[in-house]
Write an enzyme that holds these catalytic residues in place. Structure first.
Site, PDB file in Angstrom:
ATOM      1  N   GLU A 261       0.680  -1.426  -0.377  1.00 49.56           N
ATOM      2  CA  GLU A 261       0.189  -0.063   0.144  1.00 49.56           C
ATOM      3  C   GLU A 261       0.951   0.889   0.119  1.00 49.56           C
ATOM      4  OE1 GLU A 261      -3.022  -2.640   2.443  1.00 49.56           O
ATOM      5  OE2 GLU A 261      -1.766  -0.625   3.609  1.00 49.56           O
TER       6      GLU A 261
ATOM      7  N   ASP B 260      -4.655  -6.487  10.873  1.00 53.63           N
ATOM      8  CA  ASP B 260      -6.145  -6.537  11.128  1.00 53.63           C
ATOM      9  C   ASP B 260      -6.016  -6.516  12.467  1.00 53.63           C
ATOM     10  OD1 ASP B 260      -7.937  -6.748   9.304  1.00 53.63           O
ATOM     11  OD2 ASP B 260      -8.275  -9.130   9.312  1.00 53.63           O
TER      12      ASP B 260
END
Length: 478
Positions: free
Chosen positions: A196, A262
């Protein structure tokens, strides 16, 4: 030391994002198909787990916080299973039920403890459902201590600014996907991974480039900090003010990195809810992310396991706040309506009287700052031979107390300059002071703050303890 994460007082984290279901098919592989050069798996069983934003919510609850999850599911078996798993985990889920849409499902085939195939079932979320998700965020945001935006590019976060506007002033942690970081402007922290980050900057920079690029990117993106997860290379924190901190990966055997992001996002969100500095939060998140990589598939790290690991992997110096970090953390806590309590002292030998006094001070507000005289200022105040314990040791002990939220040192003889920077709601001292004798009392009252002197606990003093260990002339420690 690494700060451990308390379970009390409870904090409430709001999570919004793409809800998924992860299904694991387990079986034996003993031969190759005659139809194609692929293994034949004799399936022995299956297991459903929460994925995406639902896995973040699961991790938030595992870390001892309350959690409300907002997202969308289809009117299908996968959606129903995800809702049931969330309910069983104790997550308060407010899920938009979308007719004619399929809940994102990822099926993984596992044989001999290895993943040999993955099948993804998904479709774009209708924009009307994304708008409804934002409306529900606005409904749930009041009273929450932090927000985590978990963006998997499945449609729930199609327009990040819509979510951020709905959330208002709540401190926000974002786990981004392949969008320009500026689309998350106004969030407090972004947590990208390598892919990312590379997508945004166009290449993978060298370490020297990262040192310049990271803080600049945080500033241009309109966020306070970027926490870059780098897999086996650890985690690097870039703050918009120019501060950089790199932590190596935890020295454990990696079994499966699925869902590690997460867990890291959940850890940052829970720490933000408690008003921790980004430095302290990064240390905790780094350990949590490492622990989950030792587990199979998407998983959560229980609070007890995390705190034990934090103690085992404590750094040689305390992870206490410096003044700049403390000011940032106080600012975030005040956004959430927190009442800030401040006390100070030498705390040369911490005894039961100190602990009781700090517990009582913590009850006067939502966050407790303990400011500690550094070694030189103790020496000027107490004389040669003091302190008995060096600053790092004194701060480390205080940092381990559940009542204490932030520990900071100061080099001046009095904490007046620090009080002017922090402007606490309550100034507290222990012992036999009169309220007007407390240093800084007049300043705190000048802006409407409160000054309290707590009752001294009889039978406990640093002087008596010092005498027991041979420092008969040691003066009284506040």
């Amino acid at each position: 030391m690494n700060r451990v994460l308390p379970a009390d007082p409870p904090v409430h984290v709001l999570v919004v994002g793409d809800v998924m279901l992860d299904r694991y098919l387990y079986g034996r592989t003993e031969r190759v198909s005659e139809e194609a050069p692929v293994p034949i798996v004799q399936v022995d069983g299956s297991e459903d787990r929460l994925g995406g934003a639902a896995n973040v919510a699961l991790n938030v609850v595992a870390l001892g916080a309350r959690c409300t999850l907002v997202g969308a599911i289809g009117d299908d078996p996968s959606g129903a299973t995800a809702a049931d798993l969330l309910d069983a985990a104790g997550v308060d889920a407010d899920l938009v039920l979308v007719d004619g849409w399929r809940t994102t499902l990822k099926e993984r085939v596992v044989s001999m403890r290895k993943q040999i195939a993955r099948l993804d079932f998904e479709m774009p979320l209708p924009e009307t459902a994304a708008i409804e998700v934002a409306k529900r965020v606005a409904r749930h945001a009041p009273g929450k201590n932090a927000l985590i935006i978990e963006d998997y590019d499945k449609g729930a976060i199609s327009r990040p600014q819509r979510i951020l506007a709905a959330a208002g002033d709540i401190t926000t942690v974002v786990d981004p996907k392949f969008k320009p970081f500026v689309e998350y402007r106004g969030a407090a922290l972004l947590k990208p991974n390598r892919r990312e980050f590379r997508q945004v900057v166009g290449h993978w920079p060298s370490d020297s480039e990262l040192a310049e690029l990271g803080p600049a990117l945080a500033r241009s993106s309109g966020v306070d900090a970027i926490a870059l997860t780098r897999g086996g290379d650890g985690l690097t924190l870039f703050e918009a003010n120019g501060r950089i901190e790199h932590l190596p990966a935890l020295g454990i055997d990696v079994y499966d990195s699925t869902g590690a992001g997460d867990t890291v996002a959940a850890a940052f969100g829970v720490c933000a809810a408690r008003g921790w500095t980004w430095s302290d939060s990064t240390r905790l998140a780094n350990v949590a992310g490492g622990l989950v990589c030792a587990k199979a598939g998407t998983a959560a790290v229980p609070l007890g396991e995390l705190n034990e690991a934090l103690r085992d992997h404590a750094p040689t110096a305390p992870a206490a706040s410096n003044r700049r970090q403390l000011a940032d953390a106080v600012r975030r806590a005040r956004r959430q309506g927190a009442r800030i309590v401040f006390t100070n002292g030498c705390f040369d030998i911490l005894h039961a009287g100190h602990v009781g006094y700090l517990d009582e001070a913590r009850q006067l507000g939502d966050r407790l700052i303990v400011a500690v005289n550094d070694d030189d200022s103790v020496r000027r105040l107490k004389g040669e031979g003091r302190p008995l314990n060096k600053l790092a040791q004194r701060m480390r002990v205080l940092d381990g107390l559940a009542a204490v939220d932030w520990v900071v040192s100061f080099s001046e003889d009095t904490p007046e300059a620090l009080l002017e920077e922090i402007r606490p709601d309550v100034l507290v001292k222990g012992g036999d002071y009169a309220p007007d004798e407390v240093v800084g009392a007049e300043f705190v009252r000048s802006y409407g703050g409160d000054v309290r002197v707590l009752t001294e606990v009889e039978g406990h003093s640093t002087t008596k303890l010092a005498e027991l260990v041979g420092f008969a002339e040691a003066p009284v420690d506040p």
